[in-house]
Enzyme design. Structure first.
Site, PDB file in Angstrom:
ATOM      1  N   CYS A  92      -8.289   8.272   5.618  1.00 59.25           N
ATOM      2  CA  CYS A  92      -7.347   6.447   6.006  1.00 59.25           C
ATOM      3  C   CYS A  92      -8.547   6.321   5.595  1.00 59.25           C
ATOM      4  CB  CYS A  92      -6.652   6.688   6.998  1.00 59.25           C
ATOM      5  SG  CYS A  92      -5.544   5.266   6.401  1.00 59.25           S
ATOM      6  N   CYS A 248      -5.068  -0.412   0.024  1.00 60.09           N
ATOM      7  CA  CYS A 248      -4.741   1.438   0.044  1.00 60.09           C
ATOM      8  C   CYS A 248      -6.534   2.154   0.069  1.00 60.09           C
ATOM      9  CB  CYS A 248      -4.196   2.373  -0.068  1.00 60.09           C
ATOM     10  SG  CYS A 248      -3.982   4.189   0.466  1.00 60.09           S
TER      11      CYS A 248
END
Length: 326
Positions: A92, A248
């Site tokens: 992530c 993102c």
């Protein structure tokens, strides 16, 4: 006060996307285990902590978390794995930016030019920019990434949709949003989320994915709608239908990998990726190379995070709701 846990956390947001970082209150780590092994052990022995921190009443459907751990790699400075309301994650980008920002600003991590971070996938380089004790920006060089395939699938009630399957720490289904209605806009997020899951499920049924770098079977994790133009924009939908508020971080790396495959980005070149909030990440191609006959890209992403809270979470032993979703 009666409590089974006193869990300390730092909350950050990175370009709008939350990261809740577990900093104390549970003793479970095993020295010598890889971060991947520690994540699996945490899931087996302390999944109630994940449910407690991520879900209601302390979290919410769009919460995201990071669990810092001792690294096993001798050259790593810190280890981390990722928790969500629906499970666990291998990579992530936005959480890495938030974690490094929080740990430097609270004195838990030295502000070195390069910090080696062990994730469940691999060890990566993270580069903070610090001015007067404030982390202004964090860059992250991701793992070797590649375009796995481009396919056209027939989605029920939509017809044919062309997608790219891209690996950048996790597998993405990438969808040019110009193929679909509605427009890539905040007021259409619920509809876009529903479409993303339908397209992802259709791709999953149609395509068998084996990671060519590891030989291991894999599956699509996230779905990314992208919009070409000035500005470049993205909306990433998570496995449960929740959406990333930021552009993102890992998804921006996947987008850089796709652009490199198309010949639109060379090594050293970058682009700015925007979220539906208007927040920004910079995506960049570090290098292109060939590995076992496969064209691979080393992408990078950079952005800024902010600390928003430091909290101690308790759990009354008589409380029947450790964590729930509706």
């Amino acid at each position: 006060m009666r409590t089974e846990y006193l869990l300390d956390t730092i909350d950050t947001h990175t370009a709008g996307e939350p990261t809740r970082i577990l900093t104390g209150g549970v003793d479970w780590q095993s020295r010598g285990q890889t971060v991947k092994e520690q994540m699996e052990r945490f899931e087996a022995t302390h999944d109630d902590v994940r449910r407690m921190l991520m879900n209601e009443p302390r979290g919410h459907a769009d919460m995201f978390g990071a669990v810092p751990v001792e690294p096993s790699a001798p050259d790593a400075d810190l280890g981390v794995f990722y928790i969500t309301p629906y499970g666990y994650g291998d990579m992530c980008g936005h959480a890495n930016i938030g974690l490094v920002t929080a740990f430097i600003e609270t004195g838990r991590l030295s502000a070195d030019d390069t910090i080696r971070l062990e994730t469940p996938v691999d060890v990566i380089d993270v580069s903070p920019e610090v001015i007067d004790g404030r982390v202004e920006r964090v860059g992250m060089e991701n793992v070797e990434s590649f375009v796995f395939d481009q396919v056209t699938v027939d989605v029920a009630d939509l017809g044919p949709v062309t997608v790219e399957i891209v690996y950048s720490g996790i597998f993405f289904v990438m969808i040019d949003a110009s193929q679909l209605e509605p427009a890539l806009a905040r007021e259409n997020v619920d509809r876009l989320s529903e479409l993303a899951l339908r397209i992802r499920d259709t791709v999953t049924d149609a395509v068998d994915i084996v990671n060519p770098l590891t030989g291991e079977p894999a599956r699509v994790i996230d779905t990314q709608f992208y919009e070409r133009g000035d500005p470049e924009r993205s909306l990433v939908v998570y496995p449960d239908g929740s959406v990333d508020r930021s552009p993102c971080g890992t998804g921006t790396c996947a987008k850089a990998t796709l652009f490199a495959e198309w010949g639109e980005l060379d090594a050293g070149e970058s682009f700015v990726n925007h979220s539906l909030l208007g927040t920004e990440f910079e995506g960049r191609v570090v290098e292109r190379s060939e590995r076992d006959g496969l064209e691979v890209t080393t992408p990078a992403v950079a952005g800024s995070a902010h600390i928003v809270a430091k909290t101690t979470h308790t759990l009354d032993p008589t409380d029947p709701l450790v964590g729930f979703r509706v």
